[in-house]
Design a protein around this motif. Structure first.
Motif, PDB file in Angstrom:
ATOM      1  N   ASP A   1       0.553  -1.797   0.206  1.00 13.31           N
ATOM      2  CA  ASP A   1       0.037   0.076   0.245  1.00 13.31           C
ATOM      3  C   ASP A   1       0.852   1.564  -0.147  1.00 13.31           C
ATOM      4  N   PHE A   2       1.877   1.492  -0.183  1.00 13.32           N
ATOM      5  CA  PHE A   2       3.214   2.915  -0.432  1.00 13.32           C
ATOM      6  C   PHE A   2       3.396   2.606   0.888  1.00 13.32           C
ATOM      7  N   THR A   3       3.179   2.567   2.076  1.00 13.86           N
ATOM      8  CA  THR A   3       3.378   2.747   3.328  1.00 13.86           C
ATOM      9  C   THR A   3       4.541   1.820   4.249  1.00 13.86           C
ATOM     10  N   ARG A   4       5.456   2.439   4.799  1.00 14.95           N
ATOM     11  CA  ARG A   4       6.470   2.056   5.804  1.00 14.95           C
ATOM     12  C   ARG A   4       6.246   1.121   6.531  1.00 14.95           C
ATOM     13  N   ALA A   5       4.235   1.442   7.448  1.00 15.17           N
ATOM     14  CA  ALA A   5       3.708   0.429   8.426  1.00 15.17           C
ATOM     15  C   ALA A   5       3.491  -0.538   7.376  1.00 15.17           C
ATOM     16  N   LYS A   6       3.015  -0.797   6.121  1.00 13.81           N
ATOM     17  CA  LYS A   6       2.957  -2.282   5.314  1.00 13.81           C
ATOM     18  C   LYS A   6       3.874  -3.180   4.874  1.00 13.81           C
ATOM     19  N   GLY A   7       4.676  -1.992   4.563  1.00 13.64           N
ATOM     20  CA  GLY A   7       6.368  -2.501   3.712  1.00 13.64           C
ATOM     21  C   GLY A   7       6.905  -4.008   4.577  1.00 13.64           C
ATOM     22  N   LYS A   8       6.670  -3.137   6.275  1.00 16.14           N
ATOM     23  CA  LYS A   8       7.569  -3.921   7.242  1.00 16.14           C
ATOM     24  C   LYS A   8       7.008  -5.216   7.524  1.00 16.14           C
ATOM     25  N   GLU A   9       5.138  -5.197   7.217  1.00 20.78           N
ATOM     26  CA  GLU A   9       4.392  -5.649   8.093  1.00 20.78           C
ATOM     27  C   GLU A   9       4.565  -7.250   6.946  1.00 20.78           C
ATOM     28  N   VAL A  10       4.493  -6.379   6.054  1.00 24.18           N
ATOM     29  CA  VAL A  10       4.491  -7.506   4.485  1.00 24.18           C
ATOM     30  C   VAL A  10       5.392  -8.580   4.195  1.00 24.18           C
ATOM     31  N   MET A  11       7.072  -7.795   4.277  1.00 20.88           N
ATOM     32  CA  MET A  11       8.148  -8.297   4.621  1.00 20.88           C
ATOM     33  C   MET A  11       8.752  -9.244   5.937  1.00 20.88           C
ATOM     34  N   GLN A  12       7.922  -8.803   6.791  1.00 20.68           N
ATOM     35  CA  GLN A  12       7.996 -10.046   8.112  1.00 20.68           C
ATOM     36  C   GLN A  12       7.489 -11.037   7.580  1.00 20.68           C
ATOM     37  N   ALA A  13       6.498 -10.799   6.878  1.00 24.60           N
ATOM     38  CA  ALA A  13       5.633 -12.153   6.651  1.00 24.60           C
ATOM     39  C   ALA A  13       6.324 -12.966   5.106  1.00 24.60           C
TER      40      ALA A  13
END
Ligand code: GYE
Length: 323
Positions: free
Chosen positions: A202-214
């Protein structure tokens, strides 16, 4: 001399407009000869967006344009509501950066019926081009190609598998669709390069982190991360570091935008390559708005000029970077 005379004439006609504009019903809500621009922004999801908003607000001020600014918080329904409200207020020109590509026909037709010209900026729509005057923004497919080309060049001497994960932008947004398309178009010629997972952050930092963790949990063999913007890449870097890996080394990282935080991470060696996407569209947009308001012709597509950065180039330009 002539200049002075012209200025005096312009001043006089301006004063006249002020006197006669009241109740004329046409155009400007301010009724003073000032151009009123209704602008619907996507949101405040990234560093790119913040720089873009600032550029538009500053450029409007400098151009003496009365800007009605509305933030849609990444929601299409908010943008549609904002555009309808601009039509109701009878602004002179409407500009917007459409969050997604589809679903704009009805509201664009309403603007056309009201005689208010619409300028698209940053992102594209799939509506009939006769419903808007022009589209000012980047070539996102080309940006994706540049990202893919760097990767192909990096791994040109290896036959070993290269496992790529992709963090996509907002689902249905032009830059997400096109950056994926351009990238995959270039790497598909190399059979050893494979996108093993691709998900929206979703172009956001928070979502980028969350998805990368998974993704890090699901795949132990990630060689490359391609993120559709710096912010998602920066979020992913946190996840990579927390997993005990070195971003830029254990996992090579490519992003798009080249905003300050991204460029800093590139200079520090935590990102490997950034494709530039220029957010400073304000001045060009105000020029277009003025021309459109004056009934002058403008090009139907205006593409922004952009470059790419590796780590050495980032170190060189960082001190003078504006955003
Ligand atoms: O790359 C991203 C932002 O539409 C070009 O939107 C823009 C993109 C930009 O959220 O950071």
């Amino acid at each position: 001399m002539l200049k002075k005379l012209l200025a005096a004439v312009a001043g006089a006609s301006l004063a006249l407009t002020t006197l006669t504009a009241c109740g004329s019903g046409s155009g400007s809500g301010s009724g003073s000869g000032t151009i009123t621009l209704g602008f619907s922004q996507v949101g405040a999801e990234s560093g790119w967006r913040t720089a873009n908003t600032k550029s538009i607000q500053e450029a409007a001020k400098a151009a003496g344009i009365d800007l009605k600014f509305s933030d849609a918080q990444q929601k299409q329904e908010n943008q549609i509501a904002a555009i309808r409200s601009f039509i109701k207020q009878r602004v002179d020109v409407i500009a917007f950066s459409p969050v997604v590509v589809t679903g704009w026909d009805a509201v664009l037709k309403e603007a056309k019926a009201a005689g208010i010209p619409v300028v698209l900026t940053d992102r594209a729509v799939d509506s009939d081009p006769s419903l808007y005057v022009t589209f000012l923004g980047s070539d996102f497919v080309e940006e994706g190609r540049k990202a893919g080309q760097w990767l192909v060049d990096q791994y040109k001497d290896t036959r070993e598998p290269v496992n790529i994960v992709q963090l996509e932008g907002t689902v249905g947004a032009a830059p997400a669709i096109d950056r994926k398309k351009g990238f995959e178009e270039v790497i598909k010629a190399n059979p050893n390069m494979k996108v093993i997972a691709s998900q929206s952050g979703d172009f956001t930092r928070a979502k980028g982190k969350e998805v990368m963790q998974a993704l890090l949990k699901a795949h132990k063999d990630i060689d490359v991360l391609y993120a559709h913007n710096d912010d998602m890449g920066l979020g992913a870097i946190q996840a990579i570091e927390e997993a005990g890996l070195k971003p830029g080394q254990d996992i090579k990282i490519i992003t798009v935008d080249a905003v300050r935080d991204g460029m800093q991470a590139l200079a520090d060696g935590r990102i490997n390559f950034i494709v530039e996407c220029n957010p400073l569209l304000g001045d060009q947009l105000m020029d277009i708005v003025k021309k459109v308001h004056a009934g002058e012709k403008v090009d139907r597509r205006i593409v922004t000029v952009e470059t790419v950065f590796d780590q050495a180039k980032a170190r060189e330009v960082l001190p003078t970077r504006k955003y």
